[in-house]
Design an enzyme around this catalytic site. Structure first.
Site, PDB file in Angstrom:
ATOM      1  CG  ASP A 625      -1.823   1.160   1.314  1.00 42.88           C
ATOM      2  OD1 ASP A 625      -2.320   1.585   0.263  1.00 42.88           O
ATOM      3  OD2 ASP A 625      -2.031   1.672   2.424  1.00 42.88           O
ATOM      4  CE  LYS A 783     -14.020  14.413   4.894  1.00 39.78           C
ATOM      5  NZ  LYS A 783     -13.192  14.951   5.961  1.00 39.78           N
ATOM      6  NE  ARG A 986      -8.792   7.996  -7.937  1.00 38.99           N
ATOM      7  CZ  ARG A 986      -8.731   8.822  -6.909  1.00 38.99           C
ATOM      8  NH1 ARG A 986      -8.583   8.347  -5.678  1.00 38.99           N
ATOM      9  NH2 ARG A 986      -8.834  10.118  -7.072  1.00 38.99           N
ATOM     10  CE  LYS A 992      -5.206  -1.224  -1.978  1.00 39.20           C
ATOM     11  NZ  LYS A 992      -4.869  -0.593  -0.685  1.00 39.20           N
ATOM     12  CG  ASP A1013      -1.450   1.861   6.861  1.00 41.47           C
ATOM     13  OD1 ASP A1013      -1.825   1.637   5.690  1.00 41.47           O
ATOM     14  OD2 ASP A1013      -1.564   2.962   7.408  1.00 41.47           O
ATOM     15  CG  ASP A1017      -3.768  -1.813   2.929  1.00 37.05           C
ATOM     16  OD1 ASP A1017      -4.051  -1.536   1.752  1.00 37.05           O
ATOM     17  OD2 ASP A1017      -3.332  -0.988   3.745  1.00 37.05           O
TER      18      ASP A1017
END
Length: 1336
Positions: A625, A783, A986, A992, A1013, A1017
């Site tokens: 990551d 946001k 992205r 992943k 972390d 992940d």
């Protein structure tokens, strides 16, 4: 039979008591524990059982687990065979080693389980305060049941999983730490459901009648959903503040804070500024009156629900009382068409005093219902600022009630409320004296009543206290037990075991199968030769052999199992025990390594799985990551774009940037535009930041300017950086109190009521909050990533903002876009109702339903601007990546950031070299264009093979590459193999994981490692062969799920290059040594069979067969496995190319395995045939002139076997320590001599006094020395060939590879010529030290 009450809610009648009732994947329970004579409990009790065994189940269960292993089961079968046949050796030789191995393992596991039992008893017997059946009592924690109300005092641990219902905090919140769960020490904030937020007393909770429906127990610590439903007709707990908080009785001025209904005083009714709503006022006082009636004993209870007449009279009394309480001066009713009021609305006038002059005009059906009230403006105004504690009302205004929704029923207030009040809800328009509408407002209670048409509230992770959490900074809380005992999330997580297996374990299985086949071959050959000799009458002339026995089935079976017993020692019985011990103790050295200790965070390295130690030395692909792993995850607000204009922020000063973005050309801005004010306000409101309070809190803000007294606590450093930036610029977030968010704008405190929060998820990549300002206007602030938010925008400087976002990304900044939306009351009430309903959905489609409702509320946004936050690289990242590249490890960056940001960070940390050819697979919306780009890149990498390539791919294009077709997948694989660096941008957590799966599926089957972390992940960490967690600032989810965890990325260099290297060479040598020493030990028995006519006569004494593996050869190899270092740590760090020496499991390859086997065969030949032929020539070699008989012959060979096996390991070692040398020479060899001598003296078998006589013979020592030297000279020569003549060794290795390797292993590299030991000058010439080439 007693007739069941028809007035009961259907759900209650169906799920009476506390019985388990599941609807799909949910469970239903009643708050307050089981009640009623027919209630039963079918949930798990709260007894914590982390132990595996009981007194009665220990032996059978432990034996079953141990004998599931192939090796143990094999030796068990051998023991059974030895006990059931006429064994050629004492059955004790099979029984004792097996008993020793099983006993050692059982004692270890039994002691560990005893410790768990002791810990369980401490937890289970601790006292807990519960409210059950309305009674407060102290019980042991193990007796807590699902549904019980549990009271937790401050600093106490939570005994089970609880839904928070009540808190001593006035805002209905509590603070906990979850260090026992995930290692996080920062405080977390939980909140009560909104319906129960103002309940704080146990006596109130004791009268609560509510039902909780939630998901079935799962092991996911970070997700929970459910809903709570409160039955008001059975509830007698409503507090005055609760009623007033949820309604609109806020504008009534009174000289007292008390109301009296039927002689019962309701004290301390706090009022807040707002507008009078007559109907809501009556409803609220109706509910309050019902509470008073219950307290007075006039309200029907659970067991008296048939009192409908009582309830009707209460409602009539309630309405009459509340109508008389409202300060109205006149009351008259007419109908515009008939002059008569509808029958359904006549009760609205009941209770009005005829002397009052209030005109109540009710329009006909389909028109607005208007209740006109005059002369209410007799009270003077008190329009204060944003503080909502005033009891005054507006001056010179009239109040007009207008119907807005007829679909909201009054079912929340009882089944008979419709007979009193029409089922409508009202909004309020503030009128001037002339009757013109000035503004439209909705009070807090009215808005809630419009959104919440029922007494149901969703439950989420913010309402759930997990067992093991500790209450902090809160006097007490009360929660309902939803999961107990083994169904708690902590217990379910403790049961999770890793399914990962190391490459060495797979090789061991192959070696065991080979030795099993070898055993069967030896048995078959011996059996065939035996009967061939007997049938051929080879020994018929020897009279001492007696008459030849007949050959039948029983004889064949007897001989078959006899040979099996003789040769079964070829399989090492103590292999697994030694490996487990070595791995466990070796993991302690990993955690004790001071070089892996982070002083800044006071965190040592952690090993969660010692089974994968050696895999650290086999990694070929590393997936990492970016944020928090390569970077500090310590965010600093640097730039922003507002209204299409870029700005630079420096200590609260805004500098307007020019087109070139250069700071030197910037212009200081001393006055903020309205757009900037709105932008900063959005930053201050749209977040989940909390203000730290209580003991143990220190200011951890990155900049104390303006916020010196505040301690912002945030789970995401991005949010914390944005809130701090807005504070530096003058918009300071002061914290939350209840649902009120306080913000100081230019020295003036403003309050905003948080109406809703649309939380952030890794899939949504955005969050939104809905707030209501003091003027009643409703705003949504959003946001998130531009890829997620921009598609939802319809206005604002979109193009300019996207240009600035791209510029920020090129500068390595993390970007977010900020939007807003203004909502009308009606629009929000409809959207909020949909969101609320979706949150209460418990079906399998819950996630998609919630996402759809969120998307609908967040549609049609207006773009405000964007932010650019800097995340600095961690110390040592460049050096680490350079070392990993030199070690042959390919590093892939998998991140959720923009392409430009990820590429910039990759270049700055040295991951992507500037001279590398960058291949882009981004921006594809169709699989056809994606395939075209893939084919183009594949042709390029095939045409220019010597060029260094770096691949950049985004999430959308990756979807096509992985799943569009097999052609897409193959092309993508070919490109990835040719690239030295890959950047995936992205990325979602699932993607992943898919990327890791892709690399694992390569034909070469490379070993992968993943490091991260955060929670996003976890999927790739669990998918990779080796999972590595960083103890960062995004929680401990990754640490919990990883195999190894540490604080800084730079530690990875030492972990792989040093610990991984050492772990692998230690365990590889340990495994092959075990097979080697058993070849040396048992092969002479096969040779001896040719001398004794295959009569199954044993060569060794029972003592030697019993203790060879468990005593005479076990300690040195264990010490070797813990301390061996073929290279020093500094050498391995300076020359990372050494890592390539052990990749691809070369030390456990079949070629390496057969090297050990051939040396073992050589040693067995020398140790057997040299003394054999010497004895044939002259058997009188002892000091007393006696011949060496069979017992002495076998003892002599075993003596040499022990010496050679241990000295062979000493010569193999590169790191001699006093502990290792002492374990091999004084302890093992001398200990063997002493034990055998004592045994020979005390025994009455054929071994009696044999060994002491041999020890006194010079011939014995001379011959032993010759044999040992003859055995070990080839080993020494091979070591010299290996370490000092690399070219010759490489040639030999090539020949081995041609013999034993297959085509699939052509990629294995055995060439150690460039990395063998040599003098310093040769090393300097042949290698480039990474230390001398570190980038600055």
């Amino acid at each position: 039979m007693k007739k069941e009450n028809s007035n009961l809610p259907r759900s209650y009648a169906r799920y009476k008591g506390n019985r388990v009732s599941t609807v799909g994947n949910t469970r239903i329970l009643w708050v307050g524990g089981d009640y009623g004579p027919s209630s039963t409990t079918q949930f798990q009790n709260n007894r914590i059982v982390t132990s595996k065994y009981t007194v009665w189940s220990f032996l059978p269960k432990n034996f079953f687990e141990q004998f599931r292993r192939v090796a143990n089961f094999y030796f068990l079968c051998m023991t059974v065979v030895a006990l059931t046949i006429e064994s050629p050796v004492e059955p004790l030789t099979s029984v004792l080693p097996l008993v020793f191995v099983i006993a050692v393992t059982a004692l270890k596991q039994g002691y560990e389980d005893w410790l768990r039992h002791r810990s369980d008893n401490e937890v289970n017997c601790s006292l807990v305060t519960v409210i059950r059946k309305g009674i407060v009592q102290d019980i042991e924690a193990k007796d807590v049941h699902v549904g019980d109300l549990v009271r937790i005092p401050s600093d106490a641990d939570v005994p089970c999983d609880l839904v928070l219902l009540s808190s001593s905090d006035k805002d209905g919140r509590c603070y906990i730490t979850t260090a026992n769960l995930d290692g996080e020490t920062n405080l977390k904030t939980l909140a009560c459901p909104r319906l129960l937020r103002n309940l704080s007393q146990p006596e109130q909770m004791a009268r609560l009648k509510a039902q909780i429906e939630c998901e079935q127990p799962t092991s996911d610590l970070y997700n929970f959903f459910g809903k709570i439903e409160i039955f008001l007709s059975e509830t007698n707990i409503w507090d005055e503040s609760l009623v007033l908080d949820q309604t609109s009785i806020q504008g009534v001025r009174t000289s007292q804070h008390a109301y009296s209904f039927d002689g019962i005083a309701l004290q301390n009714i706090s009022t807040r500024k707002g507008d009078i709503t007559l109907q809501q006022y009556c409803i609220d006082n109706d509910v309050t009156l019902r509470r008073a009636c219950v307290l007075d004993g006039n309200m029907p209870t659970n067991h008296n629900r048939d009192s409908a007449s009582c309830r009707s009279s209460i409602y009539r009394s309630a309405f009459s009382q509340c109508m008389n309480t409202v300060p109205l001066e006149s009351c008259a009713v007419d109908h515009p068409s008939t002059g008569e009021r509808p029958a359904s609305q006549r009760t609205t006038q009941e209770g009005c005093d005829e002397s009052q002059s209030v005109e109540c005009r009710v329009d006909g059906f389909g028109a607005d219902a208007v209740l006109k009230k005059t002369n209410v403006n007799r009270y003077r105004p008190g329009f204060e600022d944003e503080f909502l504690n005033s009891s005054s009302i507006y001056e010179g205004v009239n109040f007009v009630e207008r119907e807005v929704d007829k679909n909201i029923s009054s079912q929340a207030y009882g089944s008979n409320v419709n007979s009193v009040l029409p089922s409508t809800s009202f909004k309020r328009s503030v009128m001037s004296k002339q009757g013109s509408v000035k503004e439209t407002r909705l009070s807090a209670g009215q808005l809630d009543s419009m959104v919440q048409a029922t007494n149901t509230s969703p439950l989420g992770t913010e309402n759930l206290l997990l067992r093991g959490a500790r209450l902090k900074n809160t006097e007490f809380i009360i929660g309902c037990a939803v999961y107990t005992g083994q169904e708690t999330k902590l217990a379910l997580n403790s049961k999770l075991t890793s399914n990962k297996f190391s490459t060495v374990e797979k090789s061991i299985n192959g070696f065991l199968l080979f030795f099993l086949a070898l055993l069967l071959t030896e048995v078959a050959v011996s059996l065939a030769l035996k009967y061939a000799a007997e049938i051929g009458d080879k020994y018929s002339t020897e009279s001492y052999l007696g008459p030849r026995s007949s050959i039948d089935v029983s004889t064949v079976v007897q001989d078959l199992f006899s040979f099996v017993i003789l040769y079964n020692y070829i399989i090492p019985i103590s292999l697994y025990v030694t490996i487990e011990t070595q791995k466990f103790l070796g993991s302690l050295f990993f955690m004790w390594d001071r070089e892996l200790y982070c002083e800044k965070t006071n965190q040592p390295a952690v090993c969660n799985s010692s089974d994968l130690n050696e895999e650290l030395g086999q990694v070929e692909y590393l997936f990492t990551d970016k944020t928090g792993t390569l970077t500090e995850n310590s965010m600093w607000f640097r730039r922003c774009s507002v209204a299409g204009i870029p700005y630079l922020e420096e200590r609260g000063r805004m500098l307007q940037l020019q087109a070139d973005g250069d700071r030197r050309n910037s212009i200081f801005i001393d006055t903020f535009t309205p757009e900037m004010d709105q932008f900063l306000l959005a930053l201050a409101l749209c977040h989940s930041v909390q203000i730290g309070t209580g003991k143990g809190h220190t200011n951890n803000n990155t900049d104390a300017y303006r916020i010196a007294s505040l301690d912002y606590q945030a789970s995401s450093p991005d949010e914390k950086a944005l809130v701090e930036a807005s504070a530096r610029c003058g918009v300071v977030f002061l914290g939350e109190e209840g649902e009120s968010m306080s913000v100081m704008v230019k020295g003036k405190v403003c309050h905003y009521r948080r109406l809703n929060t649309l939380e952030f998820t890794s899939d949504r990549k955005r969050m939104s909050v809905v707030v209501q300002d003091r003027d009643g206007q409703i705003w949504l602030y959003c946001k998130g990533a531009e890829s997620s938010v921009i598609p939802l925008t319809e206005a604002g400087p979109i193009n300019d903002t996207l240009k600035h976002v791209a510029d920020f990304a090129l500068r390595g900044l993390r970007t977010l876009v900020i939007c807003y939306k203004k909502l009308s009351v009606k629009e929000y009430s409809q959207l909020a109702a949909q969101v609320e309903q979706s949150r209460q959905t418990l079906s399998s489609q819950r996630t998609s339903i919630i996402a759809a409702s969120y998307n609908k509320m967040e549609a049609n946004l207006t773009l405000l601007g964007a932010t650019g936050v800097e995340d600095e690289l961690q110390e040592g990242v460049q050096e680490t990546l350079e070392s990993l590249r030199a070690a042959g490890i390919k590093v892939w960056i998998l991140t959720g950031d923009k392409v430009e940001t990820a590429v910039n960070i990759s270049l700055s940390c040295g991951h992507l070299k500037p001279n590398a050819q960058q291949l882009y697979l981004t921006g594809h919306n169709t699989k056809e264009t994606c395939l075209q780009t893939l084919n183009l890149h594949r042709k390029q990498v095939c045409r220019e093979r010597l060029q260094h390539y770096g691949l950049v791919v985004d999430g959308q294009s990756l979807n096509f590459a992985l799943s569009a077709s097999q052609e897409h997948l193959e092309a993508f694989q070919d490109i990835c193999k040719a690239c030295t660096a890959v950047i995936c941008c992205r990325m979602s957590p699932l993607q992943k994981c898919q990327v890791v799966q892709l690399v694992k599926s390569f034909p070469e089957k490379p070993i992968t490692a993943a490091i991260g972390d955060g929670a996003n992940d976890v999927s790739m960490i669990q998918e990779a062969h080796v999972g590595l967690g960083i103890m960062g600032k995004e929680g401990r989810q990754a640490v919990r799920c990883s195999d190894f965890a540490f604080a800084r990325f730079k530690f990875l260099r030492r972990i792989l290059l040093v610990h991984g290297h050492w772990y692998y060479i230690r365990v590889a040598t340990l495994v092959q040594y075990f097979f080697y020493k058993n070849i040396v030990f048992i092969t002479p028995q096969l040779y001896y069979a040719f001398s004794n006519g295959f009569s199954t006569q044993p060569l060794y004494d029972t003592l030697f067969l019993t203790f060879y593996n468990v005593l005479f050869t076990s300690l040195p190899i264990l010490i070797y496995g813990l301390f061996e270092q073929n290279y020093s740590a500094q050498t391995l760090l300076d020359y990372p190319q050494l890592y390539t020496d052990i990749r691809r499991n070369v030390l456990m390859s079949w070629s390496s395995f057969f090297q050990w086997i051939l040396f073992g065969l050589w040693h067995s030949v020398v140790l057997y045939f040299v003394p054999y032929f010497m004895i044939l020539d002259n058997s009188v070699i002892l000091y007393n002139n006696t011949s060496m008989e069979m017992a002495a012959f076998g003892t002599f060979i075993f003596h040499c076997v022990v010496c050679v096996a241990n000295l062979r390991l000493v010569l193999r070692s590169h790191y001699w320590t006093w502990l290792f040398i002492g374990s091999a020479l004084p302890v093992t060899i001398c200990g063997f001599i002493a034990v055998t001598a004592v045994y020979s003296i005390v025994t009455t078998t054929s071994m009696a006094h044999v060994y002491p006589i041999m020890l006194g013979s010079c011939t014995f020592w001379l011959l032993s020395l010759i044999l040992i030297v003859a055995c070990l000279v080839p080993d020494c020569a091979f070591n010299v060939l290996q370490h000092y003549t690399p070219a010759a060794y490489a040639k030999l290795q090539k020949s081995w590879r041609e013999v034993f390797s297959t085509k699939n292993r052509n990629h294995y590299s055995f060439n150690r010529s460039g990395i063998q030991r040599s003098d310093a000058a040769e090393r300097q010439e042949s290698r480039v030290s990474v230390v001398s080439a570190r980038p600055i």
